[in-house]
Design an enzyme around this catalytic site. Structure first.
Site, PDB file in Angstrom:
ATOM      1  CB  SER A 298      -2.309  -2.853   1.453  1.00  0.00           C
ATOM      2  OG  SER A 298      -1.363  -3.704   2.041  1.00  0.00           O
ATOM      3  N   GLY A 299      -2.674  -5.915  -0.056  1.00  0.00           N
ATOM      4  CA  GLY A 299      -3.139  -7.287   0.083  1.00  0.00           C
ATOM      5  C   GLY A 299      -3.247  -7.780   1.515  1.00  0.00           C
ATOM      6  CG  HIS A 300      -0.447  -6.561   4.828  1.00  0.00           C
ATOM      7  ND1 HIS A 300      -0.443  -6.240   6.165  1.00  0.00           N
ATOM      8  CD2 HIS A 300      -0.023  -5.455   4.189  1.00  0.00           C
ATOM      9  CE1 HIS A 300      -0.022  -4.995   6.319  1.00  0.00           C
ATOM     10  NE2 HIS A 300       0.244  -4.501   5.134  1.00  0.00           N
TER      11      HIS A 300
ATOM     12  N   GLY B 235       0.830  -1.210   0.000  1.00  0.00           N
ATOM     13  CA  GLY B 235       0.000   0.000   0.000  1.00  0.00           C
ATOM     14  C   GLY B 235       0.861   1.256   0.000  1.00  0.00           C
ATOM     15  CB  THR B 236       4.017   2.065   1.761  1.00  0.00           C
ATOM     16  OG1 THR B 236       3.470   1.771   3.052  1.00  0.00           O
ATOM     17  CG2 THR B 236       4.977   3.236   1.873  1.00  0.00           C
TER      18      THR B 236
ATOM     19  CG  ASN C  98      -4.722   4.219   9.584  1.00  0.00           C
ATOM     20  OD1 ASN C  98      -5.043   5.267   9.027  1.00  0.00           O
ATOM     21  ND2 ASN C  98      -3.639   4.114  10.318  1.00  0.00           N
TER      22      ASN C  98
ATOM     23  CB  THR D  99      10.643 -10.222 -11.495  1.00  0.00           C
ATOM     24  OG1 THR D  99      11.642 -10.054 -12.489  1.00  0.00           O
ATOM     25  CG2 THR D  99      10.013 -11.599 -11.614  1.00  0.00           C
TER      26      THR D  99
ATOM     27  CB  CYS E 182       3.862   3.139  21.252  1.00  0.00           C
ATOM     28  SG  CYS E 182       3.981   4.336  22.578  1.00  0.00           S
TER      29      CYS E 182
HETATM   30  N1  PLP Z   1      -2.535   3.311   4.221  1.00  0.00           N
HETATM   31  C1  PLP Z   1      -3.265   2.939   5.273  1.00  0.00           C
HETATM   32  C2  PLP Z   1      -4.545   3.665   5.570  1.00  0.00           C
HETATM   33  C3  PLP Z   1      -2.846   1.906   6.099  1.00  0.00           C
HETATM   34  O1  PLP Z   1      -3.574   1.566   7.161  1.00  0.00           O
HETATM   35  C4  PLP Z   1      -1.627   1.253   5.793  1.00  0.00           C
HETATM   36  C5  PLP Z   1      -1.102   0.194   6.675  1.00  0.00           C
HETATM   37  O2  PLP Z   1      -1.378   0.153   7.859  1.00  0.00           O
HETATM   38  C6  PLP Z   1      -0.908   1.657   4.659  1.00  0.00           C
HETATM   39  C7  PLP Z   1      -1.390   2.686   3.894  1.00  0.00           C
HETATM   40  C8  PLP Z   1       0.377   0.997   4.266  1.00  0.00           C
HETATM   41  O3  PLP Z   1       0.147  -0.255   3.645  1.00  0.00           O
HETATM   42  P1  PLP Z   1       1.334  -1.315   3.540  1.00  0.00           P
HETATM   43  O4  PLP Z   1       1.539  -1.882   4.899  1.00  0.00           O
HETATM   44  O5  PLP Z   1       0.834  -2.356   2.569  1.00  0.00           O
HETATM   45  O6  PLP Z   1       2.512  -0.602   3.019  1.00  0.00           O
END
Ligand code: PLP
Length: 387
Positions: free
Chosen positions: A200-202, A73-74, A152, A238, A326
């Site tokens: 983000s997949g996880h 996601g980042t 989040n 890849t 934290c």
């Molecule tokens: N954006 C939000 C709102 C998130 O909650 C997170 C992860 O906690 C991310 C981006 C980052 O995703 P990733 O962990 O896949 O880099």
């Protein structure tokens, strides 16, 4: 006897679904070909990637060609912002919110150092975005508006469709970080003006290390990763084959029983939340109860430290989170709660519970039973509570 784990930290990461694990297992030691290879061995992997792309597109309601697989996601967030700025160099203003994830905020703040004007829109005490402030800021200097779909920490859902419409009228690119929203609330990009969307997949029961950037057809974006021709030349490197195939399966699972599962998660979240608010004095909900993800609850237990609560919950095998505070190693209360104006004594004692389809009512009941004892014990030790 091994203590059971009760996992209420699904906004941090989720369990890989057993069906996903089953699906990706062959792609490590048996079908390990490179999808770019000319031989059949690699080619069969390419077919699976195409199928996964179609499933993700179906979940988002977009075209498969609009799905770019990334590393997380980042990366999707970074690419959306940096790639747009580079593709539209004549405009110098970025609009975001004060409660974004660091994957967005850090990029915006770095761009500020490079001469961009960055405006961070505020939220009210329930974490709701100030739409009027945003509307007043979007002008013909604005290159991108980047506002998350759902927060989040609190789960508060933002009016992204309204923002997308505003941006479209003013020829401004709109990116939304939907990392927490995908799979939890319906998203249909075919009926939307959103230009760029990250996931983000996880966070939805696929493995870690796989993300997606949706790029609407026709949206100008300079690639972030340069090298090979993968992802149609829009993201070199890849492919993470097991990650992509796993995300395709996770998308398929999310679409099956979407409403039933999310209703069940909401039922459990509501039970957990209302029972705690009732049984623990001086506790309060953070966030907008009327517009929230079905799985997230952020509760402040006044006059005590969130970290201390987490440690005592951990003794019972219960996993939750005290917000992003934290993880940074500092004792600063979360930037999200600060932006909402949550008082210091409440922000420090805030706990986020985030559920998934794998939680059970029994786990909720067990946690609710233990919580008042934990809170009372810590309050007895707290210097802020009159004895
Ligand atoms: N954006 C939000 C709102 C998130 O909650 C997170 C992860 O906690 C991310 C981006 C980052 O995703 P990733 O962990 O896949 O880099």
């Amino acid at each position: 006897m091994k203590m059971r784990t009760i996992y209420f930290d699904n906004n941090a990461t989720t369990m890989v679904a057993p069906e996903v694990l089953e699906e990706i297992r062959p792609y490590f030691c048996e079908l390990y070909g490179n999808p770019s290879s000319m031989h059949t061995f690699g080619g069969q992997v390419g077919i699976k990637i195409r199928e996964a792309r179609e499933k993700v597109a179906e979940l988002l309601g977009c075209e498969p060609g609009e799905v770019i697989f990334t590393g997380c996601g980042t990366e999707s967030d970074n690419t959306a912002i940096a790639g747009t700025l580079s593709a539209r160099p004549n405009r110098r203003k970025i609009i975001t919110s004060r409660v974004e994830h660091p994957a967005v905020l850090s990029v915006c703040r770095q761009m500020e150092g490079q001469g961009y004007e960055v405006v961070e829109i505020g939220v009210d005490s329930k974490g709701r975005l100030d739409f009027d402030e945003l509307e007043g800021q979007v002008d013909d200097e604005t290159v991108i508006v980047t506002i998350m779909y759902a927060n989040n920490e609190t789960g508060v859902i933002f009016p992204v469709e309204r923002i997308a419409e505003l941006c479209s009228e003013r020829d401004v690119v709109f990116h939304t970080d939907a990392v927490q929203a995908v799979g939890k609330i319906p998203i249909n990009l075919s009926q939307s003006n959103i230009d760029l969307l990250s996931l983000s997949g996880h966070k939805l029961h696929a493995p870690k290390g796989i993300g997606v950037l949706f790029v609407r057809k026709g949206t100008r974006l300079t690639p972030f990763m340069l090298g090979g021709h993968q992802e149609g030349g829009r993201r070199a490197g890849t492919e993470n084959v097991p990650g992509i195939i796993g995300l395709g399966k996770a998308a398929e699972l999310a679409m099956q029983n979407f409403d039933e599962e999310n209703n069940e998660v909401k039922y459990l979240r509501d039970k957990l939340e209302s029972s705690m608010l009732q049984s623990c004095p001086d506790s309060r909900l953070n966030g907008d109860p009327d517009s929230r993800l079905p799985n997230t609850s952020n509760i402040s237990f006044e006059y005590i430290e969130g970290e201390a609560i987490l440690l005592l919950l951990d003794k019972y095998g219960i996993c939750a989170s005290s917000g992003s505070a934290c993880t940074s190693g500092s004792l600063e209360p979360s930037h999200v709660l600060r932006a909402m104006g949550v008082p210091f004594t409440a922000a420090h004692g805030s706990i986020r519970f985030s559920l998934s389809r794998y939680n059970t009512e029994d786990e909720v009941d067990f946690t609710v039973e233990k919580m008042p004892g934990i809170i009372n014990r810590l309050r007895e030790l707290s210097p802020f509570v009159a004895k």
